[in-house]
Design a protein around this motif. Sequence first.
Motif, PDB file in Angstrom:
ATOM      1  N   MET A  36       0.672  -1.103  -0.040  1.00 19.38           N
ATOM      2  CA  MET A  36       0.004   0.037   0.014  1.00 19.38           C
ATOM      3  C   MET A  36       0.759   1.431  -0.027  1.00 19.38           C
ATOM      4  SD  MET A  36      -3.273   0.921   2.643  1.00 19.38           S
ATOM      5  CE  MET A  36      -4.026  -0.603   1.981  1.00 19.38           C
ATOM      6  N   GLN A  37       1.981   1.145   0.625  1.00 20.29           N
ATOM      7  CA  GLN A  37       2.767   2.455   0.837  1.00 20.29           C
ATOM      8  C   GLN A  37       3.587   2.593  -0.442  1.00 20.29           C
ATOM      9  OE1 GLN A  37       5.116   1.027   4.291  1.00 20.29           O
ATOM     10  NE2 GLN A  37       4.221   2.819   5.250  1.00 20.29           N
ATOM     11  N   ARG A  38       3.943   1.305  -1.195  1.00 26.78           N
ATOM     12  CA  ARG A  38       4.418   1.495  -2.433  1.00 26.78           C
ATOM     13  C   ARG A  38       3.431   2.352  -3.634  1.00 26.78           C
ATOM     14  NH1 ARG A  38       7.279  -4.422  -2.992  1.00 26.78           N
ATOM     15  NH2 ARG A  38       8.900  -4.185  -1.282  1.00 26.78           N
ATOM     16  N   ALA A  39       2.209   1.871  -3.456  1.00 26.10           N
ATOM     17  CA  ALA A  39       1.449   2.376  -4.189  1.00 26.10           C
ATOM     18  C   ALA A  39       1.009   3.699  -4.051  1.00 26.10           C
ATOM     19  CB  ALA A  39      -0.073   1.574  -4.219  1.00 26.10           C
ATOM     20  N   ALA A  40       1.055   4.345  -2.905  1.00 25.95           N
ATOM     21  CA  ALA A  40       0.834   5.478  -2.417  1.00 25.95           C
ATOM     22  C   ALA A  40       2.074   6.307  -3.063  1.00 25.95           C
ATOM     23  CB  ALA A  40       0.703   5.950  -1.093  1.00 25.95           C
ATOM     24  N   ARG A  41       3.316   5.807  -2.953  1.00 29.45           N
ATOM     25  CA  ARG A  41       4.272   6.729  -3.429  1.00 29.45           C
ATOM     26  C   ARG A  41       4.121   6.701  -4.875  1.00 29.45           C
ATOM     27  NH1 ARG A  41       6.999   3.599   0.848  1.00 29.45           N
ATOM     28  NH2 ARG A  41       7.650   2.096  -0.610  1.00 29.45           N
ATOM     29  N   ALA A  42       3.718   5.587  -5.522  1.00 29.82           N
ATOM     30  CA  ALA A  42       3.547   5.939  -7.342  1.00 29.82           C
ATOM     31  C   ALA A  42       2.653   6.962  -7.664  1.00 29.82           C
ATOM     32  CB  ALA A  42       3.442   4.437  -7.568  1.00 29.82           C
ATOM     33  N   VAL A  43       1.467   6.855  -6.817  1.00 30.65           N
ATOM     34  CA  VAL A  43       0.426   7.717  -7.115  1.00 30.65           C
ATOM     35  C   VAL A  43       0.969   9.307  -7.129  1.00 30.65           C
ATOM     36  CG1 VAL A  43      -1.883   8.831  -6.440  1.00 30.65           C
ATOM     37  CG2 VAL A  43      -1.482   6.150  -6.793  1.00 30.65           C
ATOM     38  N   TRP A  44       1.879   9.505  -5.812  1.00 29.82           N
ATOM     39  CA  TRP A  44       2.415  10.879  -5.354  1.00 29.82           C
ATOM     40  C   TRP A  44       3.293  11.261  -6.553  1.00 29.82           C
ATOM     41  CZ3 TRP A  44       1.627  15.288  -3.418  1.00 29.82           C
ATOM     42  CH2 TRP A  44       3.061  15.910  -2.978  1.00 29.82           C
ATOM     43  N   ARG A  45       4.290  10.502  -6.715  1.00 32.70           N
ATOM     44  CA  ARG A  45       4.969  10.922  -7.650  1.00 32.70           C
ATOM     45  C   ARG A  45       4.474  11.196  -9.191  1.00 32.70           C
ATOM     46  NH1 ARG A  45       8.014   6.230  -5.572  1.00 32.70           N
ATOM     47  NH2 ARG A  45       7.302   4.997  -7.369  1.00 32.70           N
ATOM     48  N   ALA A  46       3.435  10.343  -9.635  1.00 31.89           N
ATOM     49  CA  ALA A  46       2.566  10.497 -10.731  1.00 31.89           C
ATOM     50  C   ALA A  46       1.977  12.116 -10.768  1.00 31.89           C
ATOM     51  CB  ALA A  46       1.774   9.728 -11.133  1.00 31.89           C
ATOM     52  N   MET A  47       1.325  12.257  -9.617  1.00 28.17           N
ATOM     53  CA  MET A  47       0.669  13.583  -9.328  1.00 28.17           C
ATOM     54  C   MET A  47       1.815  14.778  -9.516  1.00 28.17           C
ATOM     55  SD  MET A  47      -2.204  12.531  -6.555  1.00 28.17           S
ATOM     56  CE  MET A  47      -2.230  14.454  -6.107  1.00 28.17           C
ATOM     57  N   VAL A  48       2.932  14.675  -8.979  1.00 21.80           N
ATOM     58  CA  VAL A  48       3.815  15.728  -8.974  1.00 21.80           C
ATOM     59  C   VAL A  48       4.386  15.921 -10.362  1.00 21.80           C
ATOM     60  CG1 VAL A  48       6.017  16.486  -7.943  1.00 21.80           C
ATOM     61  CG2 VAL A  48       4.338  15.401  -6.362  1.00 21.80           C
ATOM     62  N   ARG A  49       4.488  14.815 -11.002  1.00 23.82           N
ATOM     63  CA  ARG A  49       4.810  15.014 -12.414  1.00 23.82           C
ATOM     64  C   ARG A  49       4.070  15.344 -13.157  1.00 23.82           C
ATOM     65  NH1 ARG A  49       3.172  11.557 -16.333  1.00 23.82           N
ATOM     66  NH2 ARG A  49       4.600  11.244 -18.280  1.00 23.82           N
ATOM     67  N   ARG A  50       2.637  15.034 -13.310  1.00 22.50           N
ATOM     68  CA  ARG A  50       1.594  15.652 -14.140  1.00 22.50           C
ATOM     69  C   ARG A  50       1.500  17.155 -13.670  1.00 22.50           C
ATOM     70  NH1 ARG A  50      -2.660  13.660 -17.511  1.00 22.50           N
ATOM     71  NH2 ARG A  50      -3.639  15.439 -18.018  1.00 22.50           N
ATOM     72  N   TRP A  51       1.270  17.487 -12.315  1.00 23.82           N
ATOM     73  CA  TRP A  51       0.877  18.945 -11.822  1.00 23.82           C
ATOM     74  C   TRP A  51       1.980  19.409 -10.769  1.00 23.82           C
ATOM     75  CZ3 TRP A  51      -2.969  15.038 -11.254  1.00 23.82           C
ATOM     76  CH2 TRP A  51      -4.004  15.020 -12.138  1.00 23.82           C
TER      77      TRP A  51
END
Length: 499
Positions: A36-51
């Motif tokens: 779950m922590q790995r998934a959250a970090r993946a989402v967080w990195r993707a959001m920062v990259r996109r916005w």
Amino acid sequence: MLHIKDDLPDALYSAAQVRELDASLIAAGTMGFELMQRAARAVWRAMVRRWPDARELSVVAGHGNNAGDGYLVAALALRAGWQVQVLASGDPQRLQGDAALAYAEALAVGVTVQPWSGPAALRGIVLDALLGTGLVGEVREPYAGILVAINASGLPVAAVDIPSGLCADTGRVLGVAVRADLTVTFIGLKLGLFTAQAPDYVGELLFNDLQASPELLAEACVSARRLMPGNLPRLAARWPTAHKGQSGHLLLIGGDRGLGGAILLSAESALRSGAGMVSLATRSEHVAAALARLPEVMTVGTHSANQLMGLLEQASVLVVGPGLGQAAWGRSLLSAAVNAPVPQVWDADALNLLSKGGLALPEGCVITPHPGEAGRLLGISTAQVQADRFTVARQLSKKYAAIVVLKGAGSLIASPDGRVALCDRGHPAMATAGLGDVLAGLVGALLAQGMDAFDAACLAVWLHASAGERQGKLGRGLAASDLIPAIRQLLEEQSPCLK
């Protein structure tokens, strides 16, 4: 590691298969909360990259592991200095297991959690962590109202694993679904992210395998494979001494009165895709136009099935159906083609006539239905086809013992032996008449050059969709014939002619 569209894996899984992968990861020693922590970090990195300039986040959380991912993303955002709120549907105190641990971590770092109170509460980036891949049946209240509010907010939306309300197995919208700008999915690519209505809801798709080992993934059951440049079948190169007789003699049958353009498109596509010889049996009224446009095609005015017999004896592959019509002329020619012992491609009115009964599809055929034709072949509605395209493609392949190309967004190629391939390329500008005729001619040309039926269908669908994607960048007004030069170029890039 995040993967973008052109770098996504080719394996596609059902929701149940992904759950099995998740369980295998845990059984191999990775704790569920770590995943779950790995998934959250993946989402967080993707959001920062996109916005990259965003500083405010609203997480809309439900009750399952998706909610847990959302709470952990909220904690990461708060630590990074963002203004963060979680809008919870229902009581977060009822969360269990890893999701409950994630909720506790978010509270511990100071994340504000409050009940969903309506669309006015949404601010900044909206993270959809409401419903996951286990959703079955139509979305009910209060979730349906929340999804409508998210879509109406006009705010940027990221989805955890899959947009809420989208079926992970079929790509069908279950009443209402989030229209995401970004979706980050985990462990294995879900079937429903690529076909039916999914392309309108997924947005940019990123993938993270959560560090699943290649060995574990290699052992997992796969439902389908995405067609990609690296896994496409390749047409054999030609020796310097090659001659036309080695590349097949393709006969196209169709073009009733008023429908001559369809079979001409198929013939031109076949010619430009490398068939050694191309013949055309059509109405006499179309011969002059065919000779003027395609002098290389041997065009014969055909009034009856008897006139077709000599042509059938010479052909090594048939394409039947474009512009064939469903009147007596088309029926008689199709009845003659049925008995020819050569590979065949059936399209358009050949399929409509097949659906009426009284014909047995020859062995080793490729059929290329759009959803309406597929529905007629199975005796179901178009809506039922679109509700579960994977199942329909498999059913058609079994029923007719044929390779099936189920056209549409996320075109599917199914074989009676159980193999299924998916093509997620294409462009909205391809929503125009005649493209199916071009595809039929292309499949026929690849068969004529010696490809296996499943391989020919896979390569043809990819070439066709990729050509449409390339030409579609010019915008609306795409004509079916625009694809033909692009297909020829792509075919040379993929499978060079010269050995």
